[in-house]
Enzyme design. Structure first.
Site, short mmCIF file in Angstrom:
data_model
loop_
_atom_site.label_atom_id
_atom_site.label_comp_id
_atom_site.label_asym_id
_atom_site.label_seq_id
_atom_site.Cartn_x
_atom_site.Cartn_y
_atom_site.Cartn_z
N VAL A 1 0.84 -1.20 0.00
CA VAL A 1 0.00 0.00 0.00
C VAL A 1 0.87 1.25 0.00
CG1 VAL A 1 -1.83 1.25 1.20
CG2 VAL A 1 -1.81 -1.26 1.23
N TYR B 1 -1.45 -11.36 15.32
CA TYR B 1 -1.49 -10.24 14.37
C TYR B 1 -2.73 -9.40 14.62
CZ TYR B 1 -2.34 -7.92 9.87
OH TYR B 1 -2.62 -7.00 8.90
N THR C 1 -6.97 -3.79 9.87
CA THR C 1 -7.29 -5.06 9.23
C THR C 1 -8.62 -5.69 9.67
OG1 THR C 1 -6.53 -7.36 9.07
CG2 THR C 1 -5.86 -6.17 11.01
N TRP D 1 -7.59 -8.42 2.63
CA TRP D 1 -7.13 -9.23 1.50
C TRP D 1 -6.41 -8.38 0.44
CZ3 TRP D 1 -11.13 -13.56 -0.06
CH2 TRP D 1 -11.52 -14.26 1.09
N ALA E 1 3.59 -2.21 8.98
CA ALA E 1 3.07 -3.17 9.96
C ALA E 1 3.86 -4.46 9.87
CB ALA E 1 1.59 -3.47 9.67
#
Ligand SMILES: NC(=O)c1ccc[n+]([C@@H]2O[C@H](COP(=O)([O-])OP(=O)(O)OC[C@H]3O[C@@H](n4cnc5c(N)ncnc54)[C@H](OP(=O)(O)O)[C@@H]3O)[C@@H](O)[C@H]2O)c1
Length: 290
Positions: free
Chosen positions: A9, A128, A101, A151, A58
């Protein structure tokens, strides 16, 4: 300004003109130290001071996060760093957007079929998700915005491996995969997410939690794999379904990863692209589309 400049990203935001930070600029594993806060503060108040900081960095190795040897680093990167960055950003008058997420959830679909909303209680099933959820809380406490996505994939032209690229390669190489059919979500093409984040960065509005993924009918990994085979001119029947139980992993996976896009479409006035269109777009330059 964007952290994780080399990630899926982050790279796309840098392509759009964001000032990218790598771990050499700011190592999130050192969060919790005075040095981390001083470095972050210098970046957010000095010559490079941005209007908005987007934290895409992350620890994303979901199974690796279960290894006790990694616990301290995962906690620092996913839980402590976002909160500290959000506080430093608030002190510097810089808007802070943190990417999170669907893995903060682990249950079946709420009310049978709707996407997870901002007010649904989190219930992470793995380290996570737990650490990301902790990070979300810290960011919200500091007045930042949390954007949950799901995803994420980048396609074969980007460095690294993602589910769509792997399936496209298997299809080309004549490999017939078994793919889990009992985890359902919406794939998110990294360049599309970056576009939506860019829009968000330019929009006024309250902080809080937003969901941003591609739109379209929810699909299982099996369904997504079939779509990749179909798009690249291969027989989708070469993909066979299996269950999560057939494919054990160190970290538990959520069965329902669909996020409610309503608040984001209302705020932005636009619906993110349908994931099926994005799969075709993302595979287009490298593969002969069927
Ligand atoms: N991938 C998905 O399917 C998915 C799904 C839902 C949510 N998300 C969230 O979306 C965001 C972006 O994910 P992504 O797929 O773009 O991740 P990614 O491709 O794995 O990139 C993560 C980036 O974080 C950086 N990073 C890791 N540890 C760091 C540290 N100690 N200090 C500084 N930087 C560090 C990495 O740096 P290096 O390049 O140096 O390794 C990498 O550039 C993350 O917050 C993730 O939790 C991802």
């Amino acid at each position: 300004m964007v952290t994780g400049a080399h990630g899926q990203v982050g790279r796309c935001l840098v392509d759009r003109g964001a000032d990218g930070l790598t771990r050499d600029d700011l190592d999130l594993a050192t969060a919790g130290t005075a040095e981390f806060r001083a470095t972050a503060s210098a970046l957010l108040t000095g010559d490079r001071r941005p209007d908005v900081m987007v934290n895409t960095a992350a620890w994303t190795d979901v199974d690796g996060a279960e290894d006790p040897q990694n616990r301290r680093t995962v906690e620092a990167v996913n839980a402590v760093a976002p909160a500290e960055l959000a506080r430093v950003a608030a002190a510097a008058g810089v808007r802070f957007i943190h990417v999170s997420t669907d893995y903060v959830f682990s249950g079946p679909a709420p009310d049978g079929s709707r996407g997870w909303g901002a007010d649904d209680p989190v219930n992470p099933a793995n380290e996570y998700g737990r650490t990301k959820s902790e990070g979300d809380h810290g960011v919200l406490d500091a007045g930042g915005t949390v954007v949950r996505t799901s995803w994420v994939w980048s396609g074969p032209d980007a460095p690294g491996r993602d589910f769509v690229s792997v399936m496209a390669t298997l299809a080309e190489n004549g490999v017939d995969p078994r793919v889990v059919d009992d985890q359902v979500g919406r794939p998110t093409y990294a360049p599309d997410l970056a576009g939506e984040l860019w829009t968000l960065a330019r929009l006024d509005g309250p902080s809080g939690i937003l969901n941003i993924t591609n739109s379209g009918e929810p699909v299982s990994w099996y369904g997504l794999a079939r779509e990749v085979f179909r798009c690249t001119g291969h027989d989708p029947a070469r993909v066979s379904p299996c269950t999560t139980r057939d494919w054990p992993t160190p970290a538990a996976r959520p069965p329902w990863s669909v996020l409610d896009l309503g608040p984001w479409t209302a705020r932005s006035g636009q619906t993110p692209p349908d994931w099926r269109d994005s799969v075709r777009r993302g595979l287009g330059s490298r593969f002969r589309l069927g």
